[in-house]
Scaffold this motif. Sequence first.
Motif, PDB file in Angstrom:
ATOM      1  N   GLU A 119       0.832  -1.193   0.000  1.00 33.62           N
ATOM      2  CA  GLU A 119       0.000   0.000   0.000  1.00 33.62           C
ATOM      3  C   GLU A 119       0.870   1.248   0.000  1.00 33.62           C
ATOM      4  O   GLU A 119       0.535   2.244  -0.625  1.00 33.62           O
ATOM      5  CB  GLU A 119      -0.938  -0.001   1.209  1.00 33.62           C
ATOM      6  N   ASP A 120       1.977   1.195   0.721  1.00 36.46           N
ATOM      7  CA  ASP A 120       2.885   2.331   0.767  1.00 36.46           C
ATOM      8  C   ASP A 120       3.540   2.544  -0.587  1.00 36.46           C
ATOM      9  O   ASP A 120       3.882   3.666  -0.941  1.00 36.46           O
ATOM     10  CB  ASP A 120       3.947   2.102   1.849  1.00 36.46           C
ATOM     11  N   SER A 121       3.696   1.475  -1.362  1.00 36.22           N
ATOM     12  CA  SER A 121       4.319   1.615  -2.672  1.00 36.22           C
ATOM     13  C   SER A 121       3.474   2.505  -3.577  1.00 36.22           C
ATOM     14  O   SER A 121       4.014   3.239  -4.399  1.00 36.22           O
ATOM     15  CB  SER A 121       4.573   0.247  -3.312  1.00 36.22           C
ATOM     16  N   VAL A 122       2.147   2.476  -3.415  1.00 33.12           N
ATOM     17  CA  VAL A 122       1.287   3.368  -4.195  1.00 33.12           C
ATOM     18  C   VAL A 122       1.604   4.806  -3.831  1.00 33.12           C
ATOM     19  O   VAL A 122       1.760   5.670  -4.699  1.00 33.12           O
ATOM     20  CB  VAL A 122      -0.207   3.052  -3.948  1.00 33.12           C
ATOM     21  N   SER A 123       1.715   5.063  -2.556  1.00 29.95           N
ATOM     22  CA  SER A 123       2.030   6.410  -2.085  1.00 29.95           C
ATOM     23  C   SER A 123       3.403   6.858  -2.583  1.00 29.95           C
ATOM     24  O   SER A 123       3.569   7.999  -3.026  1.00 29.95           O
ATOM     25  CB  SER A 123       1.987   6.443  -0.556  1.00 29.95           C
ATOM     26  N   ALA A 138       6.541  10.206  -6.300  1.00 28.80           N
ATOM     27  CA  ALA A 138       7.584  10.314  -7.321  1.00 28.80           C
ATOM     28  C   ALA A 138       7.039  10.995  -8.567  1.00 28.80           C
ATOM     29  O   ALA A 138       7.718  11.827  -9.188  1.00 28.80           O
ATOM     30  CB  ALA A 138       8.143   8.933  -7.667  1.00 28.80           C
ATOM     31  N   ILE A 139       5.816  10.669  -8.928  1.00 29.64           N
ATOM     32  CA  ILE A 139       5.191  11.300 -10.101  1.00 29.64           C
ATOM     33  C   ILE A 139       5.031  12.796  -9.860  1.00 29.64           C
ATOM     34  O   ILE A 139       5.357  13.618 -10.725  1.00 29.64           O
ATOM     35  CB  ILE A 139       3.838  10.635 -10.422  1.00 29.64           C
ATOM     36  N   HIS A 140       4.555  13.155  -8.674  1.00 30.04           N
ATOM     37  CA  HIS A 140       4.381  14.574  -8.362  1.00 30.04           C
ATOM     38  C   HIS A 140       5.712  15.327  -8.391  1.00 30.04           C
ATOM     39  O   HIS A 140       5.783  16.448  -8.912  1.00 30.04           O
ATOM     40  CB  HIS A 140       3.712  14.756  -6.998  1.00 30.04           C
ATOM     41  N   VAL A 141       6.739  14.736  -7.834  1.00 30.33           N
ATOM     42  CA  VAL A 141       8.053  15.382  -7.802  1.00 30.33           C
ATOM     43  C   VAL A 141       8.577  15.600  -9.218  1.00 30.33           C
ATOM     44  O   VAL A 141       9.042  16.701  -9.568  1.00 30.33           O
ATOM     45  CB  VAL A 141       9.053  14.549  -6.965  1.00 30.33           C
ATOM     46  N   GLU A 142       8.498  14.575 -10.041  1.00 24.23           N
ATOM     47  CA  GLU A 142       9.016  14.688 -11.408  1.00 24.23           C
ATOM     48  C   GLU A 142       8.176  15.657 -12.244  1.00 24.23           C
ATOM     49  O   GLU A 142       8.714  16.411 -13.053  1.00 24.23           O
ATOM     50  CB  GLU A 142       9.072  13.317 -12.076  1.00 24.23           C
ATOM     51  N   LEU A 184       3.169   2.544 -10.706  1.00 27.71           N
ATOM     52  CA  LEU A 184       1.914   2.814 -10.010  1.00 27.71           C
ATOM     53  C   LEU A 184       0.815   1.871 -10.492  1.00 27.71           C
ATOM     54  O   LEU A 184       0.049   1.329  -9.692  1.00 27.71           O
ATOM     55  CB  LEU A 184       1.505   4.269 -10.224  1.00 27.71           C
ATOM     56  N   GLN A 185       0.765   1.644 -11.792  1.00 26.65           N
ATOM     57  CA  GLN A 185      -0.235   0.718 -12.334  1.00 26.65           C
ATOM     58  C   GLN A 185      -0.018  -0.687 -11.789  1.00 26.65           C
ATOM     59  O   GLN A 185      -0.961  -1.385 -11.427  1.00 26.65           O
ATOM     60  CB  GLN A 185      -0.183   0.708 -13.870  1.00 26.65           C
ATOM     61  N   ARG A 232      -1.710  -5.071  -8.159  1.00 22.74           N
ATOM     62  CA  ARG A 232      -1.482  -5.978  -7.026  1.00 22.74           C
ATOM     63  C   ARG A 232      -2.538  -5.763  -5.942  1.00 22.74           C
ATOM     64  O   ARG A 232      -3.059  -6.726  -5.384  1.00 22.74           O
ATOM     65  CB  ARG A 232      -0.075  -5.768  -6.447  1.00 22.74           C
ATOM     66  N   GLN A 233      -2.852  -4.506  -5.659  1.00 21.61           N
ATOM     67  CA  GLN A 233      -3.868  -4.239  -4.651  1.00 21.61           C
ATOM     68  C   GLN A 233      -5.233  -4.779  -5.078  1.00 21.61           C
ATOM     69  O   GLN A 233      -5.972  -5.330  -4.277  1.00 21.61           O
ATOM     70  CB  GLN A 233      -3.973  -2.741  -4.363  1.00 21.61           C
ATOM     71  N   HIS A 234      -5.544  -4.632  -6.343  1.00 17.85           N
ATOM     72  CA  HIS A 234      -6.810  -5.155  -6.863  1.00 17.85           C
ATOM     73  C   HIS A 234      -6.851  -6.672  -6.718  1.00 17.85           C
ATOM     74  O   HIS A 234      -7.863  -7.239  -6.290  1.00 17.85           O
ATOM     75  CB  HIS A 234      -6.984  -4.747  -8.324  1.00 17.85           C
ATOM     76  N   GLN A 235      -5.765  -7.338  -7.061  1.00 16.12           N
ATOM     77  CA  GLN A 235      -5.706  -8.789  -6.925  1.00 16.12           C
ATOM     78  C   GLN A 235      -5.868  -9.217  -5.468  1.00 16.12           C
ATOM     79  O   GLN A 235      -6.568 -10.186  -5.172  1.00 16.12           O
ATOM     80  CB  GLN A 235      -4.385  -9.324  -7.481  1.00 16.12           C
ATOM     81  N   MET A 236      -5.221  -8.492  -4.561  1.00 10.25           N
ATOM     82  CA  MET A 236      -5.348  -8.818  -3.139  1.00 10.25           C
ATOM     83  C   MET A 236      -6.784  -8.612  -2.667  1.00 10.25           C
ATOM     84  O   MET A 236      -7.315  -9.417  -1.894  1.00 10.25           O
ATOM     85  CB  MET A 236      -4.402  -7.949  -2.302  1.00 10.25           C
TER      86      MET A 236
END
Length: 134
Positions: free
Chosen positions: A49-53, A58-62, A115-116, A121-125
């Motif tokens: 879950e933290d990986s999504v964050s 990272a997207i926002h920073v870039e 992110l996708q 992975r979260q959807h599968q879980m």
Amino acid sequence: RDRILRFTEALEGEGAQLLQRLEKLQRQDSQLEGMCEQVAERVEQLIREDSVSIESKAIHVEQARAQSELPQLRALVPSAGAAPATVLEDEKRSALLRDRVMSACANVRTALDQLQSCWDRQHQMFVQRLREVA
């Protein structure tokens, strides 16, 4: 002979107590193993879950980096009638800025892919948990 019998009975009593303690410890051990497995699953879930964050940050920073470079890039567009030396120097600086913007955009595309994957992975879980509950 009586002493031996009492000693034997005492040993048998202690043996029975030790067996009860052993059974109790085994039950506690299996309970702890179950709890450890639950904690491990929860930690893995939190990491995912933290990986999504992390990827969204990272997207926002870039994206912010690319957007901060664009005004500088626009400022380097030579005006009509500018001296050739100035145009050449501005072209060198704009190439450097353009490369940084391209790098930021490439990083955003990579982070979007990550992110996708995280969302998948979260959807599968989530689907797996629904199946377990059903």
